[in-house]
Design an enzyme around this catalytic site. Structure first.
Site, short mmCIF file in Angstrom:
data_model
loop_
_atom_site.label_atom_id
_atom_site.label_comp_id
_atom_site.label_asym_id
_atom_site.label_seq_id
_atom_site.Cartn_x
_atom_site.Cartn_y
_atom_site.Cartn_z
N ASP A 1 0.81 -1.08 -0.05
CA ASP A 1 0.06 0.01 -0.20
C ASP A 1 0.70 1.21 -0.01
O ASP A 1 1.71 1.40 0.62
CB ASP A 1 -0.76 -0.04 1.21
N1 DQQ Z 1 -2.12 -3.76 3.95
C1 DQQ Z 1 -3.69 -3.82 3.95
C2 DQQ Z 1 -3.84 -2.74 5.02
C3 DQQ Z 1 -2.91 -2.95 6.02
C4 DQQ Z 1 -1.60 -3.24 5.31
C5 DQQ Z 1 -3.95 -3.61 2.78
C6 DQQ Z 1 -0.65 -4.16 6.09
O1 DQQ Z 1 -5.25 -2.99 5.75
O2 DQQ Z 1 -2.97 -1.81 6.90
O3 DQQ Z 1 -3.44 -4.02 1.38
O4 DQQ Z 1 0.40 -4.08 5.14
#
Ligand code: DQQ
Length: 573
Positions: free
Chosen positions: A60
């Protein structure tokens, strides 16, 4: 507030406790691969101008912002390997959103409240003070999540290289007994209400409903949960990475998160953990009640509008005051195997940052690559007024087809030959799989064959196909990876979406594709329907890649104008 926070920090001790304990997570985890590092990074499918760090895994985008003349992009990053794990906040900076310099990670597990991971979050710039990061800390092996705050060690440093997590304040929000702390994450950028109180959202889930909790604060330190979530939707499962922002009813300019009133609508976007795709609604934010109500033209659930109908997840937007625009970043995961990722030594890219605005019809958003991308355009070739009969494939020669930017407008003089639309075709991806680029049609399929080998053993077609329904025409846009590589084991979806355009008075469609070795990122009808595909050609690599424009429908198509550019590489070190 900032001075209170800064006073709370006496010494900033860098204690890097990077965890590798197989945290129970929604990302597929491969504990045995999390810390496997290869001696060198494979260049074969690395991108030339899409954002990626020098090596290792990213997911992300986090906390994007513009501060003191510098764009900041943080991202979920595994400093030890090419699969998800050991998550820290990687940090890169840029003056133009295209060329990047990688800095040291900004946040890494170092405190009891984030010992098992520094997960996604957002940045808010407090007027007259400076940026604050809100992020999710993972406190235990069962993935219990709390929300934490970090501030720059030196807010006058435009590169914001060091961040501190004040012990006296953190964690700033914990789930109360009525909530499930393992589905409670990803705080948004905060906005300031007319009552002088800050608000932010946190993604969550109750039974099978996805929801976004709303918290308010007077001082950015003490946060109180509102009685009701700002919004929720049944059967959507966990809402990850919610994003909530105003868009202008008049024109393309972006707005600061705190803007409200009659001249704006609001957008709520959620990333659905169950299928790992996102949807958004356009609606009205009732600030006095802190409720968001989607318009009845926006489907609120699985069939909802998507920023991108391809490989694009956990996106996050920010307001860029230097150019009065709102920009979206989104993560494009790999679609090869984990073993391939470990061999490559890297995994994950960010899509090209996109300017986003409300379409004049008010029913959907539009997106377009930020204008700075054009600075990478090099040699240009053009085709004008070229007729394409059924079965015609015309090569676009003279550019680097593996690293290119193409814009094309295709027109037709009649829709009479359009195939009948079967109302049972509700799923665009299934329809694309049924009616691929090789299946001859009436009006379409027509479009581009990207990353194609000379003899078309491999190619990724991006195309339109037009159907006749009872009272309108239905336009399908596909980015079909099924023929993208002779490696049969890869995941090769037929990504697709419908395009909301009235063809009655304007019988043309436009397409822009950003082609970059292992990514084809396409924008249909001026950014109304967008699809990013990850593909791994074996033959159509580097100078062996070709680009074609094609028509496979009975109706003759005219390439009114096609412009294609070789793209220079961006600096990303
Ligand atoms: N990736 C998710 C999120 C979290 C993060 C979404 C953890 O919900 O915070 O891809 O790497």
């Amino acid at each position: 507030m900032m001075s209170t926070l800064t006073n709370c920090v006496t010494v900033f001790i860098v204690v890097c406790v990077i965890c590798n304990n197989g945290v129970e997570a929604f990302h597929r985890i491969y504990p045995h691969l999390q810390s496997v590092s290869t001696p060198s990074v494979s260049k074969l499918h690395r991108t030339g101008y899409h954002f990626q760090p020098i090596r290792n895994w990213i997911n992300d985008p986090n906390g994007p912002m513009y501060y003191k003349g510098v764009y900041h992009l943080f991202y979920q990053y595994n400093p030890k390997g090419a699969v998800w794990g050991n998550i820290v906040w990687g940090h890169s900076v840029s003056k133009d959103l295209i060329n990047w310099k990688q800095l040291q990670p900004a946040l890494y597990p170092s405190k009891p409240f984030d010992k098992y991971g520094c997960w996604s979050g957002s940045a808010t710039i407090l007027p007259g003070q400076g940026p604050v990061i809100l992020y999710t800390g993972v406190v235990d092996k069962r993935s219990n999540e709390v929300q934490c705050l970090a501030i720059p060690a030196n807010a006058s440093d435009p590169f914001l290289t060091k961040w501190v997590k004040p012990d006296r304040l953190n964690p700033i929000v914990i789930a109360d007994h009525s909530m499930n702390g393992s589905v409670f994450r990803d705080p948004t950028t905060a906005w300031l209400g007319k009552d002088g109180h800050w608000r932010m959202l946190i993604g969550g889930k109750k039974k099978d409903s996805g929801l976004a909790y709303l918290y308010r604060s007077k001082d950015f330190v003490k946060w109180i949960r509102a009685k009701h979530p700002i919004h929720s939707a049944k059967t959507t499962g966990m809402w990850e990475c919610p994003d909530f922002y105003p868009v202008s009813l008049n024109g393309k300019n972006g707005l600061d998160a705190s803007m409200t009133g009659n001249s704006v609508k609001h957008v709520l976007k959620n990333s659905l953990d169950m299928t790992r795709y996102e949807y958004y609604t356009i609606g009205t934010y009732l600030q006095n009640k802190d409720k968001y109500i989607p318009d009845n033209t926006s489907e609120d659930g699985w069939g909802g509008l998507r920023y991108d109908y391809g490989n694009f997840y956990a996106s996050k937007s920010f307001f860029d005051p230097s150019k009065n625009r709102r920009i979206i970043w989104g993560w494009a995961n790999e679609s090869d195997s984990k073993e391939d990722d470990v061999k490559k030594g890297w995994a994950g890219i960010q899509a090209i940052p996109r300017t986003v605005w409300l379409d004049s019809g008010g029913r959907q958003l539009r997106q377009w690559p930020v204008e700075e991308l054009n600075t990478l355009r090099g040699k240009k070739v053009e085709i004008g007024n070229q007729k394409l009969k059924k079965g015609d494939y015309v090569e676009v020669k003279g550019i680097t087809a593996a690293q290119a930017d193409v814009e094309v407008t295709l027109s037709f003089s009649s829709l009479d030959k359009a195939e009948e639309f079967d109302p049972r075709w509700v799923n665009a991806e299934d329809l694309c799989a049924l009616k691929g680029s090789n299946v001859q049609g009436g009006v379409g399929p027509f479009g581009l064959l990207t990353l194609a080998s000379q003899k078309l053993e491999e190619y990724t077609p991006v195309f339109f196909r037009i159907f006749k329904a009872s009272n309108k025409h239905v336009i399908l846009m596909c980015s079909d990876a099924r023929s993208s590589s002779s490696n049969i084991e890869l995941y090769k979806p037929s990504f697709a979406g419908f395009v909301d355009v009235d063809l009655a008075n304007n019988m043309k469609l436009s397409l822009r594709s950003l082609i970059d070795h292992s990514v084809v990122e396409s924008f249909g009808a001026g950014g109304k329907t967008n699809i990013l595909s990850r593909v791994y050609p074996k033959l159509a690599v580097k100078e062996k890649a070709h680009l074609f424009v094609f028509n496979n429908g009975n109706e003759q198509i005219t390439v009114e104008n096609l412009k294609a550019w070789s793209m220079k590489s961006a600096r990303r070190n």
